[in-house]
Design a protein around this motif. Structure first.
Motif, PDB file in Angstrom:
ATOM      1  N   SER A 190      25.629  54.490  -4.073  1.00 58.05           N
ATOM      2  CA  SER A 190      25.036  53.817  -2.088  1.00 58.05           C
ATOM      3  C   SER A 190      23.572  54.436  -1.411  1.00 58.05           C
ATOM      4  CB  SER A 190      26.103  53.590  -1.753  1.00 58.05           C
ATOM      5  OG  SER A 190      26.655  54.792  -1.372  1.00 58.05           O
ATOM      6  N   SER A 191      23.426  55.833  -2.551  1.00 53.80           N
ATOM      7  CA  SER A 191      22.014  56.653  -1.569  1.00 53.80           C
ATOM      8  C   SER A 191      21.598  57.405  -2.542  1.00 53.80           C
ATOM      9  CB  SER A 191      22.014  56.716  -0.755  1.00 53.80           C
ATOM     10  OG  SER A 191      23.098  57.103   0.123  1.00 53.80           O
ATOM     11  N   GLN A 192      21.128  58.064  -2.263  1.00 50.82           N
ATOM     12  CA  GLN A 192      20.538  58.902  -3.624  1.00 50.82           C
ATOM     13  C   GLN A 192      20.850  60.544  -2.323  1.00 50.82           C
ATOM     14  OE1 GLN A 192      21.345  59.393  -6.857  1.00 50.82           O
ATOM     15  NE2 GLN A 192      21.416  57.235  -7.238  1.00 50.82           N
ATOM     16  N   ALA A 193      21.204  61.147  -3.005  1.00 54.44           N
ATOM     17  CA  ALA A 193      21.463  62.516  -2.145  1.00 54.44           C
ATOM     18  C   ALA A 193      20.983  63.699  -3.287  1.00 54.44           C
ATOM     19  CB  ALA A 193      23.017  62.917  -1.502  1.00 54.44           C
ATOM     20  N   GLU A 194      21.094  65.129  -2.622  1.00 63.43           N
ATOM     21  CA  GLU A 194      20.158  66.185  -3.180  1.00 63.43           C
ATOM     22  C   GLU A 194      21.835  66.570  -3.435  1.00 63.43           C
ATOM     23  OE1 GLU A 194      17.462  66.644  -4.286  1.00 63.43           O
ATOM     24  OE2 GLU A 194      16.414  65.080  -3.414  1.00 63.43           O
ATOM     25  N   GLY A 195      21.062  67.892  -4.505  1.00 61.31           N
ATOM     26  CA  GLY A 195      22.854  68.731  -4.284  1.00 61.31           C
ATOM     27  C   GLY A 195      23.297  68.541  -6.493  1.00 61.31           C
ATOM     28  N   THR A 196      23.617  69.298  -7.012  1.00 61.56           N
ATOM     29  CA  THR A 196      24.119  69.563  -8.010  1.00 61.56           C
ATOM     30  C   THR A 196      25.497  69.003  -7.663  1.00 61.56           C
ATOM     31  OG1 THR A 196      23.728  71.366  -8.740  1.00 61.56           O
ATOM     32  CG2 THR A 196      22.371  69.555  -9.359  1.00 61.56           C
ATOM     33  N   ALA A 197      26.404  69.986  -7.123  1.00 59.07           N
ATOM     34  CA  ALA A 197      27.567  70.703  -6.797  1.00 59.07           C
ATOM     35  C   ALA A 197      28.107  71.139  -5.279  1.00 59.07           C
ATOM     36  CB  ALA A 197      27.794  72.269  -7.184  1.00 59.07           C
ATOM     37  N   THR A 198      29.383  70.495  -4.664  1.00 58.32           N
ATOM     38  CA  THR A 198      29.958  70.581  -3.253  1.00 58.32           C
ATOM     39  C   THR A 198      31.240  70.750  -3.929  1.00 58.32           C
ATOM     40  OG1 THR A 198      29.422  69.088  -1.553  1.00 58.32           O
ATOM     41  CG2 THR A 198      30.217  68.377  -3.462  1.00 58.32           C
ATOM     42  N   THR A 199      31.499  71.081  -1.934  1.00 62.56           N
ATOM     43  CA  THR A 199      32.825  71.186  -1.445  1.00 62.56           C
ATOM     44  C   THR A 199      33.256  70.033  -0.988  1.00 62.56           C
ATOM     45  OG1 THR A 199      32.658  72.702  -0.096  1.00 62.56           O
ATOM     46  CG2 THR A 199      33.033  73.163  -2.427  1.00 62.56           C
ATOM     47  N   ILE A 200      34.806  70.005  -0.598  1.00 63.71           N
ATOM     48  CA  ILE A 200      35.442  69.063   0.650  1.00 63.71           C
ATOM     49  C   ILE A 200      34.895  68.885   1.996  1.00 63.71           C
ATOM     50  CG2 ILE A 200      37.502  68.488   2.061  1.00 63.71           C
ATOM     51  CD1 ILE A 200      37.042  66.861  -0.691  1.00 63.71           C
ATOM     52  N   GLY A 201      34.747  70.901   2.057  1.00 60.25           N
ATOM     53  CA  GLY A 201      34.558  71.483   3.334  1.00 60.25           C
ATOM     54  C   GLY A 201      32.444  70.885   3.550  1.00 60.25           C
ATOM     55  N   LYS A 202      32.295  71.254   2.411  1.00 63.32           N
ATOM     56  CA  LYS A 202      30.889  70.863   2.642  1.00 63.32           C
ATOM     57  C   LYS A 202      30.448  69.154   2.328  1.00 63.32           C
ATOM     58  CE  LYS A 202      28.667  74.168  -0.169  1.00 63.32           C
ATOM     59  NZ  LYS A 202      28.193  74.610  -1.954  1.00 63.32           N
ATOM     60  N   GLU A 203      31.420  68.272   1.917  1.00 64.24           N
ATOM     61  CA  GLU A 203      31.429  67.259   2.733  1.00 64.24           C
ATOM     62  C   GLU A 203      31.369  66.357   3.493  1.00 64.24           C
ATOM     63  OE1 GLU A 203      28.675  64.572   0.283  1.00 64.24           O
ATOM     64  OE2 GLU A 203      29.048  66.745  -0.825  1.00 64.24           O
ATOM     65  N   LYS A 204      32.504  67.241   4.764  1.00 66.30           N
ATOM     66  CA  LYS A 204      33.249  67.022   5.614  1.00 66.30           C
ATOM     67  C   LYS A 204      31.935  67.620   6.352  1.00 66.30           C
ATOM     68  CE  LYS A 204      38.096  68.495   5.877  1.00 66.30           C
ATOM     69  NZ  LYS A 204      38.614  69.878   6.067  1.00 66.30           N
ATOM     70  N   ALA A 205      30.941  68.343   6.117  1.00 69.89           N
ATOM     71  CA  ALA A 205      30.008  68.382   7.587  1.00 69.89           C
ATOM     72  C   ALA A 205      28.934  67.893   7.377  1.00 69.89           C
ATOM     73  CB  ALA A 205      29.049  69.782   6.958  1.00 69.89           C
ATOM     74  N   SER A 206      28.335  66.775   6.111  1.00 71.57           N
ATOM     75  CA  SER A 206      27.007  66.705   5.738  1.00 71.57           C
ATOM     76  C   SER A 206      27.183  64.810   5.229  1.00 71.57           C
ATOM     77  CB  SER A 206      26.250  66.965   4.772  1.00 71.57           C
ATOM     78  OG  SER A 206      27.767  67.433   3.516  1.00 71.57           O
ATOM     79  N   ASN A 207      28.540  64.526   5.204  1.00 67.49           N
ATOM     80  CA  ASN A 207      28.335  62.975   4.144  1.00 67.49           C
ATOM     81  C   ASN A 207      28.811  62.206   5.580  1.00 67.49           C
ATOM     82  OD1 ASN A 207      29.287  60.682   2.899  1.00 67.49           O
ATOM     83  ND2 ASN A 207      30.014  62.803   1.000  1.00 67.49           N
ATOM     84  N   GLU A 208      27.842  60.737   5.359  1.00 60.92           N
ATOM     85  CA  GLU A 208      27.830  59.954   6.611  1.00 60.92           C
ATOM     86  C   GLU A 208      29.489  59.475   6.849  1.00 60.92           C
ATOM     87  OE1 GLU A 208      24.505  57.318   6.022  1.00 60.92           O
ATOM     88  OE2 GLU A 208      23.246  59.104   7.326  1.00 60.92           O
ATOM     89  N   ALA A 209      30.296  59.194   5.625  1.00 60.65           N
ATOM     90  CA  ALA A 209      31.234  58.502   5.410  1.00 60.65           C
ATOM     91  C   ALA A 209      32.666  59.494   6.371  1.00 60.65           C
ATOM     92  CB  ALA A 209      32.040  58.574   3.665  1.00 60.65           C
ATOM     93  N   LEU A 210      31.914  60.811   6.396  1.00 63.57           N
ATOM     94  CA  LEU A 210      33.309  61.809   6.982  1.00 63.57           C
ATOM     95  C   LEU A 210      32.190  62.057   8.406  1.00 63.57           C
ATOM     96  CD1 LEU A 210      34.223  63.290   3.793  1.00 63.57           C
ATOM     97  CD2 LEU A 210      35.318  61.963   5.076  1.00 63.57           C
TER      98      LEU A 210
END
Length: 455
Positions: A190-210
């Motif tokens: 739905s959009s393009q984000a930077e980065g090639t690796a992530t974790t659940i914890g990182k997504e909790k802090a930065s992903n707009e869905a969360l």
């Protein structure tokens, strides 16, 4: 001990995975050219026991059915996906043993949103989640787009994406690796984000869905949806029916006379060389889609579906790589091919044709001038961030059918970096227009003195 190997499909902006232990492994969302998956398994010395799909893909033809057939693996597909072939239907909560030696299992976790039947797979070692294959659900910094199935379902699926992201975040430890299929340049993101690796914890802090409430998230998600590549309409049905095996053997070779005849018949002759070489000299009437980059996406998007295509390449290696890229989107067999250069591809007595390349500084030196047309072939979402005053806007994927809308004059065509401008310049050149390809970053336009405004 477990392993997860990533199989990159950079031209499509996707990834596939092979995960397993000492003896067996599972392939997740495999590409259609399955030989590379088999090669990864061979290097690991493991047998592929299972092939799984997170969903019916809209942006590429899967190799899952053929990989399962060749390896004898069980083929796991979400239960509510409507398919026409034998498979193991997967329901929410189902567990599948991947490798008994490493005590590896897959746990199916329903994550609708990208599609109604979308399913993620949690890789567990000794009962502990270590990774989750999220397909088109939770991506790096974003989610898969919800508008590829049915327009009337788009808002419903957008809300489902929010719910699914929160389910993943709630049920999995923060250290769980998030391994999406889409999101590395794919239009399924739905959009393009930077980065090639992530974790659940990182997504909790930065992903707009969360990080956003559902109404705000859905409103922003729907407002940001971009154009859908036209070829997507053919991918889902192909995957539901069960794709045929690929044939990557060398196609028939065309000489200069046959190339000319195919052009005369209205077929597509596609030059795979880089845009600098193409602009310097090419077969009149041919189109330029660089082999490096998003060849499959843009050629499949622009070509009339089913139209015969002849490929021109500078080397057999470039040709083979392009053929592999194209089968991934259902362009199975080129009508003909040729290697070498323009001197090899034009008939005796004919000469290659060319057009100039330029920068935004060159364009600034030409404006304002009578008869100069500035053509912006970026997508509407890109143009919304600023455009050259007085420019004409026709996105590259619509240009072929809208050539008549380009005003008379010398056409200076630009995009954001040069690749799409080269495609557009070749279309215009083939149509007999006087064209200049702006091969420059759009960031340089304002620095060059061109007036940038918001449309």
């Amino acid at each position: 001990m477990f392993f997860v190997d990533t199989i990159e499909m950079p031209g499509l902006g996707n990834r596939s995975y092979l995960a397993g232990g000492e003896r067996t492994a599972v392939a997740v969302d495999p590409p259609r050219d399955i030989d590379q998956v088999i090669a990864v398994a061979a290097r690991r010395g493991v047998r592929i026991s299972h092939v799984v799909e997170t969903h019916l893909h809209n942006d590429y033809v899967t190799g899952g059915l053929e990989l399962a057939r060749v390896t004898g693996a069980a083929y796991l597909v979400p239960a509510s996906a409507r398919v026409s072939f034998e498979h193991v239907p997967v329901h929410d909560g189902d567990r599948t043993e991947v490798d008994s030696g490493a005590v590896l299992t897959l746990r199916a976790l329903a994550t609708p949103g990208h599609t109604p039947h979308h399913t993620s797979y949690v890789l567990e070692e000794d009962g502990t989640a270590v990774a989750v294959f999220t397909g088109g659900s939770l991506l790096i910094g974003t989610v898969g787009r919800p508008d590829l199935v049915e327009p009337r379902l788009t808002e419903h699926l957008a809300r489902a994406q929010h719910t699914s992201a929160h389910r993943l975040a709630a049920e999995l430890p923060d250290g769980t690796a998030v391994l999406p299929t889409h999101g590395f340049g794919s239009f399924c993101s739905s959009s393009q984000a930077e980065g090639t690796a992530t974790t659940i914890g990182k997504e909790k802090a930065s992903n707009e869905a969360l990080t956003r409430d559902v109404d705000t998230f859905v409103a922003d998600l729907l407002a940001g949806l971009d154009d859908i590549p036209a070829y997507y309409a053919h991918m889902g049905p192909a995957n539901a029916a069960g794709p045929d095996p690929v044939d990557l053997t060398a196609p028939a070779v065309a000489d200069a006379e046959e190339i000319a005849a195919r052009l005369a018949e209205g077929e597509w002759v596609v030059d795979l060389r880089n845009r600098v070489a193409f602009a310097s000299g090419h077969v009149a009437g041919s189109f330029n889609f660089e082999a490096e980059g998003q060849l499959a996406t843009y050629l499949a998007w622009l070509i009339p579906w089913g139209k015969p295509v002849t490929l021109l390449a500078e080397s057999p290696e470039q040709l083979a790589d392009a053929q592999r890229e194209l089968v991934r989107v259902g362009i199975d067999r080129p009508a003909a091919v040729a290697t070498g250069g323009p001197a090899d591809w034009v008939r005796d007595g004919d000469e290659p044709v060319s057009f100039p390349r330029a920068t935004f500084a060159d364009l600034a030196g030409r404006q304002p001038a009578a008869g100069v047309v500035v053509l912006d072939v970026r997508r509407a979402s890109e143009r919304g961030g600023g455009c050259i005053e007085g420019s004409v806007h026709i996105p590259v994927h619509t240009l072929r059918r809208r050539l008549g809308e380009v005003p008379e004059g010398e056409v200076w065509v630009h995009c954001a970096g040069g690749t799409r401008a080269a495609i557009a310049a070749s279309l215009l050149d083939a149509a007999g227009r006087d064209v200049v390809a702006v091969d420059d970053s759009f960031d340089a336009a304002e620095k060059a003195g061109l007036t940038i405004r918001t449309p």
